[in-house]
Design a protein around this motif. Structure first.
Motif, mmCIF file in Angstrom:
data_model
loop_
_atom_site.group_PDB
_atom_site.id
_atom_site.type_symbol
_atom_site.label_atom_id
_atom_site.label_comp_id
_atom_site.label_asym_id
_atom_site.label_seq_id
_atom_site.Cartn_x
_atom_site.Cartn_y
_atom_site.Cartn_z
ATOM 1 N N HIS A 1 -1.045 -4.609 8.093
ATOM 2 C CA HIS A 1 -0.755 -5.430 6.917
ATOM 3 C C HIS A 1 -0.144 -4.593 5.798
ATOM 4 C CE1 HIS A 1 -2.405 -9.119 8.425
ATOM 5 N NE2 HIS A 1 -3.392 -8.409 8.946
ATOM 6 N N LEU A 2 0.715 -5.239 5.024
ATOM 7 C CA LEU A 2 1.460 -4.529 3.986
ATOM 8 C C LEU A 2 0.586 -4.104 2.813
ATOM 9 C CD1 LEU A 2 4.538 -6.925 3.836
ATOM 10 C CD2 LEU A 2 4.634 -4.496 4.403
ATOM 11 N N ALA A 3 -0.470 -4.862 2.549
ATOM 12 C CA ALA A 3 -1.161 -4.647 1.277
ATOM 13 C C ALA A 3 -2.670 -4.799 1.397
ATOM 14 C CB ALA A 3 -0.610 -5.634 0.252
ATOM 15 N N ASP A 4 -3.262 -4.294 2.487
ATOM 16 C CA ASP A 4 -4.705 -4.452 2.692
ATOM 17 C C ASP A 4 -5.483 -3.162 2.428
ATOM 18 O OD1 ASP A 4 -3.815 -2.988 4.798
ATOM 19 O OD2 ASP A 4 -4.998 -4.026 6.321
ATOM 20 N N SER B 1 1.173 2.312 7.965
ATOM 21 C CA SER B 1 0.573 1.542 6.867
ATOM 22 C C SER B 1 1.098 0.117 6.844
ATOM 23 C CB SER B 1 0.895 2.201 5.531
ATOM 24 O OG SER B 1 0.363 3.484 5.524
ATOM 25 N N THR C 1 -5.242 -0.321 3.985
ATOM 26 C CA THR C 1 -5.573 0.441 5.194
ATOM 27 C C THR C 1 -4.307 0.894 5.915
ATOM 28 O OG1 THR C 1 -5.504 -1.349 6.836
ATOM 29 C CG2 THR C 1 -7.541 -1.122 5.562
ATOM 30 N N ASP D 1 0.838 -1.202 0.000
ATOM 31 C CA ASP D 1 0.000 0.000 0.000
ATOM 32 C C ASP D 1 0.871 1.250 0.000
ATOM 33 O OD1 ASP D 1 -2.119 -1.722 0.368
ATOM 34 O OD2 ASP D 1 -2.180 -1.438 2.548
HETATM 35 CA CA LIG Z 1 -1.638 -1.523 5.132
#
Ligand SMILES: [Ca+2]
Ligand SMILES: CCCCCCCCCCCCC/C=C/[C@@H](O)[C@H](CO)NC(=O)CCCCCCCCCCCCCCC
Ligand SMILES: Nc1ncnc2c1ncn2[C@@H]1O[C@H](COP(=O)(O)OP(=O)(O)OP(=O)(O)O)[C@@H](O)[C@H]1O
Length: 458
Positions: A328-331, A311, A333, A200
Motif C-alpha cells: 500500500h502507498l500510505a499504510d 514500500s 509499512t 510513505d
Molecule cells: Ca507502504
C-alpha cells in the motif's frame, strides 16, 4: 450547428472537462454551449469561473522542474507540447526550471526556492527526478522545523506542498503505481483537478548517519547489482535495465547476511492477500494509525539472491503488478521480500511470475514480511571501521571486481529508488504519509463507464 441555429444562438462558451479512457488514461474533452443572449452567456461563464475558483484543492501556481536527459530525453518536448497547454487552459501559472545537472532540482528546493509562492512542485522525468524532489522537499521541511535527519528514531515532519510527476523516465514506477499508467496527459490532468494521494517515505541510515530517502524499492543483491551495472550503460536508455538484468541473472551472485525487522502486525492486510492498493484507501489507513500494536523484532540469517523492500507495489510497464502487488502507498509499512539462494531455474521462475498472474511469493525460497523498520548486516561486516574501510576502497575495487566474472564480491550494493547507496549495512524506518502527490491512487475500472464517471470541468 446549422446556420439557422447559429443565428438563433449567437453566443457560446466552451467547457473543457476530463474524460476517462482505456487503462486509467484521462483525456481532455470540450463541450460548447450556445446561448441566445449575451448576458445569459456571461452569467454562465461567470458562475462556472466562480465555482472553479472556490475549489481550493486545485493548484494555481506551480514550480516545474524538467530533466532534459531522463528516459528517452523527451522531457522538455513532452512538457511543452502536452502539459503546458493544459496548465494554461486551466489558468495555472508556472515557473519552469530546466535542470542543468544532477541534483539541481534537489538543491534548489532545499535552499533557494521560494516555496510560499507555490501550491505544488511538478517534476518532468523519471523516478530519479522524483527522488530529487522528495529529497529537496523533505530535507527543507525538516530544516525549517528544526528536525535532525541523522537520528533514525526521529519523527519527521510531513511536507505540505504536493508533488506532481509528469512521466518522462525509464521505469516511471512511482507514476505507474499512483496513477495506473505512465501517461503525461493523464498526470497533468490529475494535477489540474487537484488530486491528493499521501505516500510513505523510508529513511535509510548507516551508523546514525542519514543516507537517503526511498519511496519505491530498496533492493540488495539482484536489483542492486542490476542498477550498478546499468548505470555504466545509460547511453542505452531504458533498455539498459534488460541488458544488465540478463547479465546479472547469469552471474547469479548470492550474498550472506542478517536481516532483522519489526513486523507490522496491526495492519489490516498482508503482502500475500489479494487486495490491491486502490483509490480511496486513505480512510482505512487513518483507522490503522489509531491501533498500533507491535510484536518484537524478528531475524532471518542466510544466503540471499535478493533482499527487497517495496514500500509500494512498484508496478511498472515491465511488471504491471509489481514487486509486491498488495503493498500500500500510505499504510506506514514496507514489504520485505527475502529471496534465498536457489538454482538459476528457480530464480527465473520467480522473476517470470512478476509478469504473470502467478504468486511470486509462493515458492519455498521466498519469504515476505510487512514491516515498519528493518536492518541489514552483511556477514563479513565484523565491525564498523572495517566496513568503512571497505566502503572507501569499494568504488575502485568493485568496478574491477564486478567486471570480472570469476571474482565474486562478498557485498552487493543497495538500489535505493534507482540510486546506488555507498553502504551495505543499513537501517530503515518507514515514515507514514510523509509526502503527498497530485494523484488519487489507481481507480477500479468501472463496469458501466458513463454512470460511474461524472465529467469533471477543467
Ligand atoms: Ca507502504
Ligand atoms: C524474464 C523476465 C523477468 C522480468 C522480471 C521483471 C521484474 C521487474 C520488477 C521491476 C521492479 C522495478 C522496481 C522499481 C525500481 C525503481 O525505483 C528504480 C528507479 O526507477 N528502477 C530500477 O531500479 C530499475 C530496475 C529494473 C530491473 C529490471 C530487471 C529486469 C530483469 C530481467 C531478467 C532477465 C532474465 C532473463 C533470463 C533468460
Ligand atoms: N540536467 C541534468 N543532467 C544530468 N542529469 C540530470 C539532470 N537533471 C536530473 N538529472 C539526473 O538524472 C537522473 C535520471 O533521471 P530520471 O529519473 O528523470 O530518468 P531515468 O533514470 O531515465 O528514469 P527512471 O528513474 O524512471 O528509471 C536523476 O537521478 C537525476 O538526478
Amino acid at each position: 450547428m446549422s446556420q439557422k441555429l447559429t443565428e438563433a444562438y449567437p453566443y457560446a462558451f466552451t467547457v473543457s472537462y476530463v474524460e476517462r479512457a482505456r487503462q486509467h488514461r484521462w483525456r481532455c474533452s470540450d463541450v460548447t454551449f450556445h446561448c441566445s443572449e449575451w448576458a445569459l452567456c456571461q452569467q454562465w461563464v461567470q458562475t462556472i469561473r466562480e465555482q472553479l475558483t472556490a475549489l481550493t484543492s486545485r493548484p494555481k501556481h506551480l514550480l516545474v522542474y524538467i530533466n532534459p536527459y531522463g528516459g528517452k530525453q523527451q522531457g522538455k518536448c513532452i512538457y511543452e507540447q502536452k502539459v503546458a497547454p493544459l496548465f494554461a487552459c486551466a489558468s495555472i501559472s508556472t515557473d519552469v526550471i530546466v535542470t542543468e545537472h544532477a541534483n539541481h532540482a534537489r538543491d534548489h528546493l532545499k535552499t533557494e526556492a521560494e516555496l510560499k509562492k507555490y501550491d505544488g512542485v511538478v517534476c518532468v522525468g523519471g523516478d530519479g527526478m522524483f527522488s530529487e524532489i522528495v529529497h529537496g522537499l523533505v530535507s527543507r521541511t525538516q530544516r525549517d522545523n528544526g528536525v535532525d535527519q541523522n537520528s533514525p528514531e526521529e519523527k519527521l515532519v510531513p511536507c505540505t506542498l504536493r508533488i506532481g510527476i509528469i512521466p518522462a523516465g525509464s521505469t516511471d514506477c512511482i507514476c505507474y503505481a499512483t496513477v495506473g499508467i505512465n501517461d503525461p496527459v493523464t498526470s497533468a490532468l490529475h494535477v489540474i483537478v487537484g488530486d491528493s494521494q499521501p505516500m510513505d517515505v523510508c529513511s535509510v541510515h548507516h551508523n546514525n548517519t542519514f543516507l537517503r530517502y526511498s519511496v519505491s524499492l530498496l533492493g540488495y543483491g539482484f536489483y542492486g547489482d542490476v542498477l550498478a551495472d546499468s548505470e555504466r550503460k545509460r547511453w542505452m536508455g531504458p533498455a539498459r535495465y534488460d541488458f544488465s538484468g540478463f547479465k546479472k541473472f547469469l552471474t547469479h551472485h548470492h550474498y550472506e547476511g542478517a536481516v532483522s525487522f519489526l513486523p507490522a502486525t496491526d495492519t489490516l492486510g498482508t503482502p500475500r492477500d489479494k487486495t490491491r492498493c486502490r483509490a480511496g484507501y486513505v480512510i482505512l489507513y487513518a483507522y490503522n494509525l489509531l491501533c498500533k500494536y507491535e510484536v518484537g523484532w524478528g531475524v532471518v540469517r542466510g544466503k540471499f539472491l535478493a533482499i527487497n523492500a517495496a514500500s509500494m507495489s512498484c508496478a511498472c510497464p515491465r511488471s504491471p503488478k509489481g514487486l509486491s502487488p498488495a503493498a500500500h502507498l500510505a499504510d506506514g509499512t514496507t514489504d520485505l521480500i527475502l529471496v534465498r539462494k536457489c538454482s538459476r531455474f528457480n530464480f527465473l521462475r520467480h522473476l517470470l511470475r512478476h509478469t504473470s498472474k502467478d504468486d511470486q511469493f509462493d515458492m519455498t525460497f521466498v519469504e515476505v514480511h510487512r514491516v515498519r523498520r528493518f536492518r541489514f548486516t552483511p556477514r563479513h561486516c565484523q565491525n564498523d571501521s572495517e566496513l568503512d574501510l571497505r566502503e572507501n576502497g569499494k568504488q575502485l575495487f568493485s568496478q574491477i571486481c564486478r567486471d570480472h566474472p570469476a571474482c565474486s564480491s562478498a557485498y552487493s550494493s543497495w538500489n535505493c529508488d534507482g540510486e546506488i547507496l555507498p553502504h551495505a549495512a543499513i537501517e530503515v524506518g518507514v515514515h507514514c504519509q510523509l509526502i503527498k502527490l497530485f494523484a488519487r491512487g489507481i481507480e477500479e475500472q468501472p463496469l458501466f463507464e458513463d454512470l460511474a464517471n461524472p465529467p469533471c470541468a477543467l
